[in-house]
Motif scaffolding. Structure first.
Motif, PDB file in Angstrom:
ATOM      1  N   THR A 120      25.438 -20.974  62.990  1.00 51.01           N
ATOM      2  CA  THR A 120      24.963 -19.592  63.191  1.00 51.01           C
ATOM      3  C   THR A 120      25.821 -18.846  64.214  1.00 51.01           C
ATOM      4  N   PRO A 123      30.020 -16.694  63.063  1.00 50.10           N
ATOM      5  CA  PRO A 123      30.456 -15.303  62.873  1.00 50.10           C
ATOM      6  C   PRO A 123      30.980 -14.677  64.168  1.00 50.10           C
ATOM      7  N   HIS A 128      33.622 -12.196  63.074  1.00 49.04           N
ATOM      8  CA  HIS A 128      32.976 -11.807  61.821  1.00 49.04           C
ATOM      9  C   HIS A 128      33.892 -11.866  60.599  1.00 49.04           C
ATOM     10  N   THR A 131      31.067 -14.113  57.923  1.00 49.76           N
ATOM     11  CA  THR A 131      29.869 -13.297  58.124  1.00 49.76           C
ATOM     12  C   THR A 131      28.598 -14.122  58.092  1.00 49.76           C
ATOM     13  N   SER A 132      28.670 -15.324  57.518  1.00 52.94           N
ATOM     14  CA  SER A 132      27.489 -16.185  57.436  1.00 52.94           C
ATOM     15  C   SER A 132      27.929 -17.636  57.243  1.00 52.94           C
ATOM     16  N   LYS A 134      25.775 -21.484  56.887  1.00 55.85           N
ATOM     17  CA  LYS A 134      24.492 -22.175  56.940  1.00 55.85           C
ATOM     18  C   LYS A 134      24.501 -23.379  56.001  1.00 55.85           C
ATOM     19  N   SER A 195      30.729 -12.249  49.669  1.00 60.59           N
ATOM     20  CA  SER A 195      29.359 -11.779  49.874  1.00 60.59           C
ATOM     21  C   SER A 195      28.566 -11.689  48.579  1.00 60.59           C
TER      22      SER A 195
END
Length: 215
Positions: A120, A123, A128, A131-132, A134, A195
């Protein structure tokens, strides 16, 4: 043997008394009666020896069973005592193994939780570009999403960015493993997407980096 001994004693005493008296009555046979007297005394002594010899085995025979019984009891006690520590040792070994397994499982869960927290923070650390990041709850894979501007890069630039990101995730993951067995997919596979969910790169079945545009 004991009875025979008493017979020798009684006969010896009686004969000794008889010969002694005869010796007084017949002085001319004094030497003969003296010899008979001595023989009678010897007979009585032999009887005493027979009684004593007979009593020795009796004493030993009485003590032998007691000794055997005592030895048997001692062996039984030793056998019982030797079995008890074995059971206690097995119980102790099981408890120690349970404690080790419990601690190992707790450490693995902690490792996995720390890894997910580190994802977490990725980014911010990459400004960035990522951007994600997990762990997918369904597949267990680590899923990394790149920023949309990455799609405007050339194929080689995008491949280099994806590979750098993949290596970063691999190194990060290695610093937190091992994970619990049910989360083992997170140790093996990484998927890099845009994305919109389009796959850019992933970990191959052999564990290597695979750029999806390379066919």
């Amino acid at each position: 043997m004991k009875i025979l001994g008493w017979i020798f004693i009684v006969l010896g005493i009686l004969l000794a008394i008889g010969y002694w008296n005869q010796r007084k009555e017949e002085p001319n046979k004094k030497k003969a009666y003296l010899a008979a007297f001595i023989a009678s005394i010897v007979m009585a002594l032999v009887g005493v020896m027979l009684i004593r010899v007979n009593s020795i085995p009796s004493s030993n025979s009485d003590s032998a069973p007691k000794t055997a019984k005592t030895t048997k009891t001692a062996k039984t006690s030793q056998s019982s005592s030797s079995r008890k520590p074995s059971g206690d040792s097995n119980d102790l070994g099981k408890k120690e193994k349970q404690e080790v397994d419990k601690k190992k499982a707790a450490n693995e869960r902690q490792n996995f939780a720390s890894y997910k927290r580190a994802l977490t923070q990725l980014p911010a650390k990459t400004k960035h570009v990522v951007t994600s990041a997990k762990v997918d709850p369904t597949s267990g894979e680590t899923v990394v999403v790149l920023y949309d501007d990455a799609l405007s890069l050339s194929t080689n630039e995008l491949k280099n960015l994806a590979k750098t990101t993949w290596i970063t995730i691999s190194n990060m993951r290695d610093s937190y493993t091992p994970f619990p067995d049910n989360d083992s997919s997170s140790e093996l596979y990484t998927t890099i997407e845009d994305s919109a969910g389009n796959k850019i790169a992933h970990t191959s079945l052999l564990g290597n980096f695979k750029f999806d545009s390379d066919n």
